[in-house]
Design an enzyme around this catalytic site. Structure first.
Site, PDB file in Angstrom:
ATOM      1  N   HIS A 117     -25.770   1.666 -15.686  1.00 22.13           N
ATOM      2  CA  HIS A 117     -24.756   1.400 -14.670  1.00 22.13           C
ATOM      3  C   HIS A 117     -23.375   1.358 -15.336  1.00 22.13           C
ATOM      4  O   HIS A 117     -23.250   1.339 -16.558  1.00 22.13           O
ATOM      5  CB  HIS A 117     -24.972   0.023 -14.030  1.00 22.13           C
ATOM      6  CG  HIS A 117     -26.319  -0.218 -13.453  1.00 22.13           C
ATOM      7  ND1 HIS A 117     -26.548  -0.241 -12.094  1.00 22.13           N
ATOM      8  CD2 HIS A 117     -27.515  -0.506 -14.035  1.00 22.13           C
ATOM      9  CE1 HIS A 117     -27.821  -0.519 -11.860  1.00 22.13           C
ATOM     10  NE2 HIS A 117     -28.430  -0.683 -13.019  1.00 22.13           N
ATOM     11  N   GLU A 119     -25.660  -2.434 -17.896  1.00 20.77           N
ATOM     12  CA  GLU A 119     -24.313  -2.172 -17.374  1.00 20.77           C
ATOM     13  C   GLU A 119     -23.361  -1.871 -18.526  1.00 20.77           C
ATOM     14  O   GLU A 119     -23.342  -2.592 -19.535  1.00 20.77           O
ATOM     15  CB  GLU A 119     -23.788  -3.394 -16.616  1.00 20.77           C
ATOM     16  CG  GLU A 119     -24.543  -3.733 -15.341  1.00 20.77           C
ATOM     17  CD  GLU A 119     -24.003  -3.010 -14.124  1.00 20.77           C
ATOM     18  OE1 GLU A 119     -23.100  -2.164 -14.287  1.00 20.77           O
ATOM     19  OE2 GLU A 119     -24.479  -3.302 -13.011  1.00 20.77           O
ATOM     20  N   HIS A 124     -27.536   4.759 -12.141  1.00 15.34           N
ATOM     21  CA  HIS A 124     -27.631   4.170 -10.804  1.00 15.34           C
ATOM     22  C   HIS A 124     -27.462   5.259  -9.746  1.00 15.34           C
ATOM     23  O   HIS A 124     -28.091   5.232  -8.687  1.00 15.34           O
ATOM     24  CB  HIS A 124     -26.557   3.095 -10.658  1.00 15.34           C
ATOM     25  CG  HIS A 124     -26.879   2.058  -9.631  1.00 15.34           C
ATOM     26  ND1 HIS A 124     -26.027   1.029  -9.331  1.00 15.34           N
ATOM     27  CD2 HIS A 124     -27.956   1.886  -8.812  1.00 15.34           C
ATOM     28  CE1 HIS A 124     -26.559   0.264  -8.394  1.00 15.34           C
ATOM     29  NE2 HIS A 124     -27.725   0.764  -8.060  1.00 15.34           N
ATOM     30  N   ASP A 133     -22.332   5.351 -10.057  1.00 16.21           N
ATOM     31  CA  ASP A 133     -22.177   4.991 -11.459  1.00 16.21           C
ATOM     32  C   ASP A 133     -23.413   5.383 -12.281  1.00 16.21           C
ATOM     33  O   ASP A 133     -24.501   5.465 -11.732  1.00 16.21           O
ATOM     34  CB  ASP A 133     -21.893   3.484 -11.588  1.00 16.21           C
ATOM     35  CG  ASP A 133     -23.008   2.614 -11.004  1.00 16.21           C
ATOM     36  OD1 ASP A 133     -23.300   2.758  -9.801  1.00 16.21           O
ATOM     37  OD2 ASP A 133     -23.574   1.808 -11.746  1.00 16.21           O
TER      38      ASP A 133
END
Length: 206
Positions: A45, A127, A163, A173
């Site tokens: 992400h 992330e 994602h 993303d």
């Protein structure tokens, strides 16, 4: 530039917690369903708060339910949001961990990939501090690759996707600024473990 290569532990795991990561536990997690398949997917992400601003600490606050919703106008649109990821890699390449990898983090939402729905059930979410369409730092790729390698030592990873690939049309993303080919080459993993049509990176990283 801060790198984690020298500090990366020879024994990477303490239970489901990675020894190299800053540990900041999130309440936003749950037990993986007993019916879930093997943890074989890594989801990449990107996130920054406020969008496009880096190093604010707001991502860490969001994942631990301590974000001041009145601190920025953008936060009004996400007020009360309860989300998490297993890992967050900031722009310096420093890794943070919020959820034990044996547990279910809340990062994927409604999703479908490799023939399965609800990707939170059997994936690990990472992330990167960044913004869709922008590039990422070399240190972030370095840490991401090392983290993927260590995750694959503990879990039977067969797929790495963004994602945007597990929730197409809903999420974008990490976006076209992410260099999938670079990650694949660094890992040396086969093409079939990555999205079938990787998006071009513009630019790959600085």
């Amino acid at each position: 530039m801060t790198t984690w290569d020298d500090a990366w532990p020879a024994t990477p795991w303490e239970g489901g917690w990675h020894r190299a990561a800053h540990r900041l536990a999130s309440p936003n997690h749950g037990v993986r369903p007993a019916t879930a398949q093997a943890i074989d997917l890594i989801v990449v992400h990107s996130i920054s708060l406020p969008p496009g601003e880096f190093g604010t600490g707001a991502v860490q606050q969001l994942f631990t339910n301590t974000l001041d919703w009145d601190a920025h106008p953008y936060y009004q649109g996400i007020r009360g949001l309860q989300v998490s990821a297993h890992f967050f890699i900031d722009r310096t390449g420093a890794p943070w961990q919020f959820v034990d990898c044996d547990l279910r983090a809340w990062h994927a939402g409604q999703s479908f990939y490799r023939g399965r729905a609800q990707c939170n059930d059997d994936s690990i979410g990472i992330e990167l501090e960044g913004l869709e369409g922008l590039g990422f730092e070399a240190a972030q790729y370095q840490t991401l690759a090392r983290l993927c390698q260590d995750i694959a030592q503990r879990y039977p990873i067969e797929h790495v996707a963004g994602h945007e690939h597990i929730a197409p049309g809903r999420k974008q993303d990490p976006g076209p600024g992410f260099d999938w080919a670079h990650l694949r080459r660094t890992l040396g993993w086969p093409h079939h473990q990555f999205p079938p049509a990787p998006l071009p990176a513009t630019p790959p990283f600085r």
